[in-house]
Write a protein that holds these residues in place. Structure first.
Motif, PDB file in Angstrom:
ATOM      1  N   TYR A 506      13.037 -33.100  38.252  1.00 26.35           N
ATOM      2  CA  TYR A 506      13.727 -32.632  39.247  1.00 26.35           C
ATOM      3  C   TYR A 506      15.080 -32.006  38.800  1.00 26.35           C
ATOM      4  O   TYR A 506      15.386 -30.884  39.343  1.00 26.35           O
ATOM      5  CB  TYR A 506      14.185 -33.883  40.426  1.00 26.35           C
ATOM      6  CG  TYR A 506      14.913 -33.351  41.476  1.00 26.35           C
ATOM      7  CD1 TYR A 506      14.526 -32.794  42.749  1.00 26.35           C
ATOM      8  CD2 TYR A 506      16.119 -33.653  41.487  1.00 26.35           C
ATOM      9  CE1 TYR A 506      15.136 -32.346  43.688  1.00 26.35           C
ATOM     10  CE2 TYR A 506      17.119 -33.332  42.450  1.00 26.35           C
ATOM     11  CZ  TYR A 506      16.729 -32.583  43.850  1.00 26.35           C
ATOM     12  OH  TYR A 506      17.380 -32.140  44.653  1.00 26.35           O
ATOM     13  N   ALA A 507      15.729 -32.505  38.023  1.00 33.96           N
ATOM     14  CA  ALA A 507      17.107 -32.057  37.613  1.00 33.96           C
ATOM     15  C   ALA A 507      16.700 -30.596  36.960  1.00 33.96           C
ATOM     16  O   ALA A 507      17.330 -29.327  37.205  1.00 33.96           O
ATOM     17  CB  ALA A 507      17.782 -33.076  36.868  1.00 33.96           C
ATOM     18  N   PHE A 508      15.567 -30.598  35.993  1.00 33.12           N
ATOM     19  CA  PHE A 508      15.212 -29.209  35.440  1.00 33.12           C
ATOM     20  C   PHE A 508      14.921 -28.199  36.517  1.00 33.12           C
ATOM     21  O   PHE A 508      15.241 -26.777  36.320  1.00 33.12           O
ATOM     22  CB  PHE A 508      14.261 -29.550  34.613  1.00 33.12           C
ATOM     23  CG  PHE A 508      13.849 -28.460  33.623  1.00 33.12           C
ATOM     24  CD1 PHE A 508      14.823 -27.679  32.950  1.00 33.12           C
ATOM     25  CD2 PHE A 508      12.515 -27.853  33.629  1.00 33.12           C
ATOM     26  CE1 PHE A 508      14.503 -26.792  31.894  1.00 33.12           C
ATOM     27  CE2 PHE A 508      12.119 -26.742  32.656  1.00 33.12           C
ATOM     28  CZ  PHE A 508      13.339 -26.345  31.876  1.00 33.12           C
ATOM     29  N   ALA A 509      14.045 -28.330  37.556  1.00 33.23           N
ATOM     30  CA  ALA A 509      13.485 -27.480  38.684  1.00 33.23           C
ATOM     31  C   ALA A 509      14.804 -27.061  39.431  1.00 33.23           C
ATOM     32  O   ALA A 509      14.847 -25.849  39.617  1.00 33.23           O
ATOM     33  CB  ALA A 509      12.550 -28.327  39.384  1.00 33.23           C
ATOM     34  N   LEU A 510      15.561 -28.086  39.766  1.00 36.02           N
ATOM     35  CA  LEU A 510      16.785 -27.846  40.390  1.00 36.02           C
ATOM     36  C   LEU A 510      17.647 -26.795  39.844  1.00 36.02           C
ATOM     37  O   LEU A 510      18.116 -25.780  40.394  1.00 36.02           O
ATOM     38  CB  LEU A 510      17.669 -29.225  41.000  1.00 36.02           C
ATOM     39  CG  LEU A 510      18.856 -28.541  41.893  1.00 36.02           C
ATOM     40  CD1 LEU A 510      18.445 -27.992  42.969  1.00 36.02           C
ATOM     41  CD2 LEU A 510      19.473 -30.046  42.230  1.00 36.02           C
TER      42      LEU A 510
END
Length: 918
Positions: A506-510
């Motif tokens: 999620y952090a990477f996509a955000l």
């Protein structure tokens, strides 16, 4: 067919030269644990030194080659001793960034000295072709291949059999133990950096006659070399060599048979993905050293101060600033947004990503395709592009996040090169050089930067503020707590029910979506879309350097970093008519940046925070009657005694945990051998035995931290052996750790909340706009009261005495209200009085709340008094299982662990009198 074979042979010779660079990276990493991202520029230094000595001074290759290698060795020595070594106590991220800054400094110096023109040097080996199996190859290529192969064999033998090689391996395996044996870590690391730099120099000298002496060409060799090093696991010389050959052959074949440009550059990235999929996630390794991480801010927002600053900036932009400073504000804000994305993925989650500028380019490409293909309004195209980039980031993150740390950094750099070559530099895919169909508008307001540069600057400023608020919201919410937990300790994060891989994905996509917003604003300053500039792979390296200098864990860090970005406020203030001024800024600024990171490794934002004292919000009391503040003079025993007066908490769901025939092996060593056990509701089971008996390994197998070789684990008869640790937590199995493994970057309150929070997925969306404050759950509140942690809720675990920290670890496990609680040496570090009172609390958890408790403990008085049953292990096997009285009289236990039988019998009446008195 002969053409393909010839290309393969040519690719092998090119791959052998690539292998020399990759081997140098592996050597430096094995000696220091740091990837030298300036490795490519070291080879460039050697190539220019060779050209100076050979073509400039007329020296023969016999004299010019040693001189060039000496220059490479000196470059590596100075880099490590003056830059890397002086940051030994800082985070690996800061040290890695220093190597990136060294790259910028040396590259700027070489450009000032030699310019960008290519220089030709004569080959030191004969170039006449020879026939090999009917294929014609130059003699120089065959000789370089033989040299590279011989050096690989030499390295493998030296590092596998010499004292220096064995000392390097020991240093890489366990620096503390190797230092205790008299091995100097500084000497080992320095020597390996020098040797690695010599290998980079050999590659540079051998490549110079083939590709020419040019700064960009040799410097960018670092990307495929890093891919080869990753294939070798940053450790194996033969695998690194084979990986480099594979990359060389594949690139040669793709260049010949694939007409679409860019795919040859994508080969290293594709090979990285294949290697990671084949290897899987890998086992988590217990490090001998607890690594220091950059500090992170709290994400607090002061609305009045923010409105005043934004309002003042808008007034300056629209009424005071001239065009140069309006442009500087635009560049500072747009690139600041891209740098904000690094705060999420690197600052909050601890993953070093070098592909953020590439995601910025993807967002711009998607927006351009939507505008030119559909004619939709600019305001609608932006959110759709952000969502699209989020999806792209998630898809790419699935294979990339199968690795961590420096491997992840290398993988993302390869991803950036692939995106650059295949998409951003390919107009057929990106739609580059296409004019915009209409001037840009927002709510009917013309904002195109050519006609209204001040309006565009205001839009960029507001966009930065909105993106900053999103990042601050994430930090303050439950998602931020999950990210910091994963960053601090992935194993501990799993033990409280978090899925680290999902959080990191999620952090990477955000972060990709945030970077996309900045990329959109960068590209659409102009009426024609251009994606080749501003989104290069090495721009991500420079950008990360800027944000680390500003403060990678703070919202203000990207803004401070954006000020120093080329074209930002600092470069505008120092601007002149000289074309070399940007190079001088990079050179001098880079040297100052290395010094500044040595003084303030957490960045300028952290330093500014020390001088800005804002009122700290007071945390609400956990419950009426629970005090807040500090407890500097309260002993653990007194705190536990006070907690005894609290009322009983609710009972947990009753479940039976069983392990049958569990066997755990590490290589050829069997740590747990065919062990079975059962823990029922309300039952306290003690697991005792000498050190090395396999007790902790057994708990790891039960809780999912270690995969057993054989055997089954069931909960209420249902198999859970295939579940990851976080899923077992959801089923009702909690644990603490012998080594504590607290989240040291979070307060005690947040440690408890991380364990007790609901695992809702909706917060990944709602926290972006409205991070609601979370109160203590009933389980967390009961843990606070039971262990009397109210005075310490606002303190970091590192601020507490050791005994209090151990209680926090137990309370964190209890806060999740598990049905079965596994405790690993909970009384370690406690006094006898505190240990006795802790035992009483454990009995209350079992009797009043119905928890099954499995406790590993060396305090025999505690386990004999508290436990219903005892399981005794020796050398991985169970040698006794029964009540404390039965175990006490077992001859095998007496011989192996408890001492002689006479002493045991003498202590039993004393124990019985104590029980009567109680």
């Amino acid at each position: 067919m002969n053409g393909a074979i010839q290309l393969a042979l040519v690719g092998m010779t090119s791959g052998s030269l690539l292998a020399l660079t990759a081997l140098g990276i592996v050597i430096a990493y094995r000696g220091s644990g740091i990837i030298n991202f300036s490795h490519g520029i070291v080879g460039t230094v050697a190539a220019f030194a060779y050209w100076e000595l050979n073509a400039g001074l007329g020296l023969s290759p016999v004299l010019a080659v040693p001189g060039a290698l000496l220059a490479a060795a000196l470059c590596g020595y100075l880099t490590y001793r003056l830059a890397i070594q002086r940051m030994a106590r800082t985070s690996a991220l800061s040290r890695t960034i220093v190597s990136l800054i060294v790259l910028v400094v040396v590259q700027s110096g070489l450009t000032l000295r030699y310019g960008a023109d290519e220089r030709i040097v004569q080959s030191m080996f004969p170039t006449d072709p020879v026939s090999l199996f009917g294929i014609h190859l130059g003699q120089n290529r065959i000789i370089t291949f033989l040299i590279a192969t011989a050096l690989v064999v030499l390295l493998t033998v030296c590092y596998g059999r010499t004292r220096f090689g064995l000392a390097t391996s020991a240093q890489a395996e366990n620096p503390i133990a190797s230092a205790a044996l008299g091995i100097s870590p500084v000497r080992i690391a320095t020597t390996n950096w020098v040797i690695g730099s010599v290998f980079a120099g050999i590659a540079g000298v051998l490549l110079a006659p083939i590709v020419g002496v040019q700064i960009v060409t040799l410097t960018h060799l670092i990307v495929p070399a890093l891919a080869a090093a990753l294939i070798g696991g940053l450790r194996s010389f033969p695998l690194t060599y084979l990986g480099a050959l594979l990359i060389g052959v594949t690139q040669a074949e793709v260049t010949r048979y694939v007409a679409t440009p860019g795919w040859a550059d994508a080969v290293p990235f594709l090979l990285i993905v294949l290697v990671m999929v084949w290897r899987g996630a890998g086992d988590r390794i217990r490090s001998a050293i607890v690594e220091r991480r950059p500090k992170v801010g709290a994400g607090q927002v002061r609305p009045l101060i923010l409105l005043a600053l934004v309002g003042g900036a808008i007034v300056l932009l629209t009424t005071v600033f001239g065009l140069p400073y309006v442009t500087a504000m635009t560049i500072t804000c747009t690139y600041g947004i891209i740098l904000l994305s690094s705060v999420v993925i690197t600052g909050y989650t601890g993953q070093l990503s070098l592909s953020q500028f590439s995601f910025a380019g993807i967002g711009a490409v998607l927006t351009g395709l939507l505008l030119t293909g559909t004619g939709m309004p600019f305001l609608l195209a932006i959110p759709l592009s952000l969502v699209g980039t989020f999806v792209v980031g998630a898809v790419l993150g699935v294979p990339l996040l199968r690795t961590r740390g420096v491997n992840f950094a290398v993988a993302t750099l390869g991803c950036a090169v692939a995106i650059q070559g295949v998409l951003l530099q390919n107009p057929a895919y990106s739609g580059a050089y296409t004019p915009l169909p209409n001037p840009l508008e927002l709510f009917g307001w013309r904002i195109d930067s050519l006609a209204h540069p001040e309006r565009w600057a205001v839009v960029c400023l507001v966009a930065f503020v909105l993106a900053g608020l999103v990042v601050a919201n994430v930090r303050r919410g439950r998602v931020g707590r999950r990210m910091i937990a994963v960053r601090t300790n992935e194993r501990a994060a799993e033990s409280v029910g978090l899925n680290p891989w999902r959080v990191r994905l999620y952090a990477f996509a955000l972060s990709a979506a945030i970077a996309a917003l900045g990329g959109i604003l960068v590209v659409f300053r102009q009426p024609t879309m251009v994606f080749e500039r501003g989104f290069l792979a090495f721009d991500s390296i420079l950008g990360l350097s800027y944000v680390v200098l500003g403060g990678i864990g703070y919202i203000a860090g990207p803004l401070l970093g954006g000020l120093g970005h080329p074209g930002g406020f600092i470069s505008t203030l120092l601007d002149s008519d000289s074309a070399t001024m940007p190079l001088w800024i990079a050179l001098v600024g880079g040297v100052l940046s290395i010094w500044y990171l040595q003084v303030r490794p957490d960045g300028a934002a952290e330093g500014l925070g020390r001088h800005i004292h804002l009122p700290r919000p007071r945390r609400r009391q956990a419950r009426a009657g629970t005090t807040t503040g500090t407890s500097t003079g309260t002993s653990t025993g007194t705190v536990i005694s006070t907690a005894m007066g609290t009322g009983p908490a609710g009972r947990v769901p009753e479940r039976v945990l069983e392990g049958e025939g569990l066997t755990v092996a590490f290589g050829g060593v069997v740590a747990v051998d065919d062990v079975s056990l059962r823990v029922g509701p309300g039952e306290v089971v003690g697991l005792i035995g000498p050190n090395g008996a396999g007790k902790t390994t057994l708990i790891d197998a039960i809780t999912g931290a270690t995969n057993p070789k054989s055997g089954t684990v069931t909960l209420d008869g249902r198999p859970i052996g295939s579940m990851r640790m976080y899923r077992r937590v959801h089923e009702g199995i909690g644990r603490s750790f012998q080594s504590l493994e607290l989240f040291d970057d979070m307060t005690v309150a947040d440690n408890l909340k991380a364990s007790a929070d609901a695992r809702s997925s909706s917060v990944y969306l709602t926290d972006l706009v409205w991070p609601r404050p979370t109160a203590f759950t009933a389980g967390a509140l009961a843990a606070v009261e039971l262990f009397e942690l109210g005075p310490d809720l606002d303190r970091l675990p590192t601020e507490l005495p050791y005994g209090r920290r151990r209680l926090v670890g137990i309370a964190r496990a209890v806060a999740a209200e598990p049905s079965v609680l596994c405790l690993d040496e909970p009384a370690a570090g406690l006094s006898s009085t505190e240990s006795a009172e802790l035992g009483t609390l454990l009995r209350r958890l079992a009797d009043e709340r119905g928890m099954g408790v499995l406790v590993v403990e060396h305090d025999m008085e505690l386990v004999m008094r508290v436990c219903d049953r005892l399981i005794v292990m020796e050398r991985g096997r169970v040698i006794a299982d029964g009540t404390p009285a039965e175990v006490r009289r077992d001859p095998r236990v007496i011989a192996a662990y408890l001492g002689d039988e006479t002493e045991s019998q003498e202590t039993e009446p004393t124990r019985e009198r104590e029980e009567v008195e109680q």
